[in-house]
Design a protein around this motif. Structure first.
Motif, PDB file in Angstrom:
ATOM      1  N   GLU A 222      24.572  70.869   8.870  1.00  0.00           N
ATOM      2  CA  GLU A 222      24.275  71.469  10.468  1.00  0.00           C
ATOM      3  C   GLU A 222      23.141  72.404  10.539  1.00  0.00           C
ATOM      4  O   GLU A 222      21.762  71.992  10.097  1.00  0.00           O
ATOM      5  CB  GLU A 222      25.588  71.564  11.088  1.00  0.00           C
ATOM      6  N   SER A 223      23.062  73.555  11.481  1.00  0.00           N
ATOM      7  CA  SER A 223      22.410  74.168  12.201  1.00  0.00           C
ATOM      8  C   SER A 223      22.702  75.648  11.236  1.00  0.00           C
ATOM      9  O   SER A 223      22.046  76.140  11.309  1.00  0.00           O
ATOM     10  CB  SER A 223      21.668  74.473  13.499  1.00  0.00           C
ATOM     11  N   MET A 256      24.530  79.590  13.560  1.00  0.00           N
ATOM     12  CA  MET A 256      24.930  78.262  13.822  1.00  0.00           C
ATOM     13  C   MET A 256      25.053  77.958  15.568  1.00  0.00           C
ATOM     14  O   MET A 256      25.530  78.510  16.006  1.00  0.00           O
ATOM     15  CB  MET A 256      25.910  77.736  13.523  1.00  0.00           C
ATOM     16  N   ASN A 257      24.627  77.123  15.528  1.00  0.00           N
ATOM     17  CA  ASN A 257      24.593  76.442  17.023  1.00  0.00           C
ATOM     18  C   ASN A 257      26.479  75.638  16.831  1.00  0.00           C
ATOM     19  O   ASN A 257      26.470  74.229  16.199  1.00  0.00           O
ATOM     20  CB  ASN A 257      23.937  75.041  17.097  1.00  0.00           C
ATOM     21  N   VAL A 259      28.043  73.771  18.729  1.00  0.00           N
ATOM     22  CA  VAL A 259      27.625  72.219  19.404  1.00  0.00           C
ATOM     23  C   VAL A 259      27.811  71.276  18.639  1.00  0.00           C
ATOM     24  O   VAL A 259      28.095  70.164  18.867  1.00  0.00           O
ATOM     25  CB  VAL A 259      26.805  72.131  20.581  1.00  0.00           C
ATOM     26  N   ASP A 260      27.157  71.353  17.300  1.00  0.00           N
ATOM     27  CA  ASP A 260      26.915  70.486  15.928  1.00  0.00           C
ATOM     28  C   ASP A 260      27.970  70.032  15.645  1.00  0.00           C
ATOM     29  O   ASP A 260      28.645  69.128  15.238  1.00  0.00           O
ATOM     30  CB  ASP A 260      26.539  71.559  14.822  1.00  0.00           C
ATOM     31  N   LEU A 261      29.596  70.528  15.878  1.00  0.00           N
ATOM     32  CA  LEU A 261      31.039  70.487  15.852  1.00  0.00           C
ATOM     33  C   LEU A 261      31.083  69.632  16.665  1.00  0.00           C
ATOM     34  O   LEU A 261      32.751  70.126  16.810  1.00  0.00           O
ATOM     35  CB  LEU A 261      31.087  71.841  15.135  1.00  0.00           C
ATOM     36  N   THR A 262      30.669  69.665  17.976  1.00  0.00           N
ATOM     37  CA  THR A 262      31.473  69.165  18.926  1.00  0.00           C
ATOM     38  C   THR A 262      30.668  67.657  18.877  1.00  0.00           C
ATOM     39  O   THR A 262      29.582  67.379  18.407  1.00  0.00           O
ATOM     40  CB  THR A 262      31.203  69.563  19.789  1.00  0.00           C
ATOM     41  N   PRO A 266      23.685  67.430  22.843  1.00  0.00           N
ATOM     42  CA  PRO A 266      22.636  68.862  22.135  1.00  0.00           C
ATOM     43  C   PRO A 266      21.627  69.414  23.464  1.00  0.00           C
ATOM     44  O   PRO A 266      21.038  70.413  22.447  1.00  0.00           O
ATOM     45  CB  PRO A 266      22.392  68.497  20.499  1.00  0.00           C
ATOM     46  N   SER A 270      23.786  74.417  24.510  1.00  0.00           N
ATOM     47  CA  SER A 270      23.500  74.619  23.120  1.00  0.00           C
ATOM     48  C   SER A 270      24.580  75.603  22.798  1.00  0.00           C
ATOM     49  O   SER A 270      24.832  76.457  24.190  1.00  0.00           O
ATOM     50  CB  SER A 270      22.297  75.634  22.141  1.00  0.00           C
ATOM     51  N   GLN A 272      24.999  79.198  20.664  1.00  0.00           N
ATOM     52  CA  GLN A 272      24.889  78.998  19.387  1.00  0.00           C
ATOM     53  C   GLN A 272      25.565  81.182  18.851  1.00  0.00           C
ATOM     54  O   GLN A 272      25.463  81.823  19.836  1.00  0.00           O
ATOM     55  CB  GLN A 272      22.994  79.756  19.382  1.00  0.00           C
TER      56      GLN A 272
END
Length: 355
Positions: A222-223, A256-257, A259-262, A266, A270, A272
Motif C-alpha cells: 500500500e502506501s 501510511m495512509n 485510507v488504503d485499508l478501507t 483516496p 486521506s 496519514q
C-alpha cells in the motif's frame, strides 16, 4: 534480487543505527556505586532538537518516514527531499517558545533538472533570540554587584542539504550545518573591587559543524513508508571550562495512509499515520505519534504527541493547514498548538510555497 538486496541494506543500516545509539545510551552504571543513572540535560545547543515547523509539530514531529517531502525535510529527515514534488519548495515558520524565546526558521529546496535525476539541493536557516538579560558584576558595595547593561544571547544554524532518489522507492540524503551560539561579548572576568575598574573581559561564543543523514523507503505494501535518520553528528565542544556534546538523535519511523485499508475514496480523503521511535543522546527513548486528515488535498486537521508515554510537561499537539494551487504555484499555511503544562502553550505559524 534487487528487492532483497535493498531490504538487507536497510536491515543492516537499522542495526548499525541501533548499535551506535547504544553507545550513546541514556543509562549506565557508575563504577563506584554500580547505581543506574539517567544521562539527561548533558548536551549543548539544544535549539537544534527543537521542532519549529508548524505542520510537523502538529503531528508530534514524527516526520522521519515521509516519502514526498519538501524543503522542511532538512530539519527532520533530509532523504524525504529526494521525492519532492515540483521544481522548487520554500517554507518559513515563526514560533514563540516558552520563556519568550523566539524561533525563526526558513528553508528552500531546488531541483536542478526535471528531465534528469540530479537530486535536490536545499538550504536551511534556524535563528533563535533568547531575549535580553541584565548583566551584573560582583562589586565591593552595599548591593554586592553593579549593573553593566544588558546582553542578548542568540543562536543560529545554517545548513546545506542534498537528497537523491534511487528509483521510485528509495531515497537518501544528507545535511551539513554551521552552528553558532553567542551568549555575549565583553563580559568582565576580573575587576578591581576598590576602584570598580574592569580589568579583563571575555567573549562567550561557540561554533561548530554538524551533520545529518537519512534514508526513506517505500515498502510496496500500500502506501507504507519506513525511514531512518541520524541528526547532529559533531565533535565534542569546549565552552569556557566545560566540554559538551551536541544533541545527537537517532530515529526510525513509519507512515501510511490508512485510507488504503478501507473503501474510502483516496482522491477525496486521506488519513496519514506517522509513528517515530526516537533515541536522543541526553533524554529518555520515546515514541512520537501523529495523525493528519486531509480533505480534497486542501484542508488538513492534525494531532499528535511528541513525547508519548513520558510524564513530561510537553503534551498534546494539534493544528490545521490549508493548501491551494493556482497557475503552477502551490501555496499553504499551517498552524500548530502544543500544550506545555506549567509553561503554558506554544503556537507556531508557517507558510509554504512551491512550483
Amino acid at each position: 534480487m534487487k528487492k532483497y538486496t535493498l531490504f538487507s541494506t536497510l536491515t543492516i543500516l537499522a542495526l548499525v543505527f541501533s548499535g551506535v545509539s547504544m553507545s550513546y545510551g541514556q543509562t549506565g552504571l557508575t563504577p563506584d556505586t554500580e547505581v543506574e543513572t539517567d544521562k539527561r540535560a548533558q548536551t549543548g545547543m539544544k535549539f537544534l532538537s527543537t521542532s519549529v515547523d508548524a505542520r510537523a509539530s502538529a503531528i508530534g514531529s514524527a516526520m522521519t518516514a515521509e516519502l514526498t517531502g519538501s524543503s522542511v525535510s532538512m530539519f527532520y529527515n533530509p532523504a524525504s527531499m529526494g521525492f519532492m514534488s515540483g521544481r522548487m519548495s520554500a517554507a518559513a515558520t515563526n514560533m514563540s517558545f516558552i520563556a519568550d524565546i523566539g524561533y525563526t526558521q526558513f528553508s528552500a529546496a531546488f531541483r536542478p533538472s526535471s528531465s534528469a535525476n540530479y537530486g535536490v539541493v536545499g538550504v536551511s536557516v534556524v535563528s533563535v533570540d533568547y531575549g535580553d538579560f541584565h548583566h551584573t558584576i560582583r562589586a565591593n558595595n552595599d548591593d554586592g554587584f553593579i549593573e553593566n547593561g544588558t546582553y542578548s544571547p542568540t543562536a543560529m544554524a545554517v545548513g546545506l542539504g542534498y537528497a537523491r532518489s534511487f528509483g521510485d522507492r528509495f531515497s537518501a540524503g544528507a545535511n551539513i550545518k554551521l552552528v553558532f551560539q553567542d551568549i555575549g561579548s565583553g563580559f568582565a572576568t576580573s575587576q578591581d573591587f576598590d576602584t570598580g575598574a574592569i580589568e579583563t573581559t571575555e567573549d562567550y561564543n561557540v561554533r561548530t559543524v554538524a551533520y545529518d543523514f537519512g534514508i526513506v523507503y517505500a515498502t510496496g505494501f500500500e502506501s507504507l513508508v519506513i525511514g531512518m535518520s541520524a541528526r547532529n553528528f559533531a565533535q565534542e565542544q569546549s565552552y569556557v571550562r566545560e566540554r559538551f556534546e551536541l544533541p545527537l538523535t537517532f530515529q526510525i519511523g513509519m507512515s501510511m495512509n490508512l485510507v488504503d485499508l478501507t473503501a474510502i475514496d483516496p482522491d477525496m480523503h486521506s488519513i496519514q499515520l506517522h509513528v517515530d521511535a526516537q533515541r536522543p543522546r541526553d533524554f529518555t527513548e520515546h515514541v512520537r505519534f501523529g495523525l493528519e486528515y486531509t480533505f480534497m488535498n486542501i484542508v488538513s486537521l492534525r494531532g499528535g504527541f511528541e513525547q508519548l508515554g513520558l510524564n513530561e510537561e510537553q503534551g498534546f499537539s494539534a493544528g490545521a493547514g490549508l493548501r491551494y494551487s493556482f497557475g503552477g504555484f502551490n501555496v499553504g499555511a499551517d498552524y500548530a498548538y502544543t500544550d506545555f503544562g506549567l509553561f503554558g502553550a506554544v503556537s507556531r505559524i508557517g507558510l509554504q510555497i512551491g512550483l
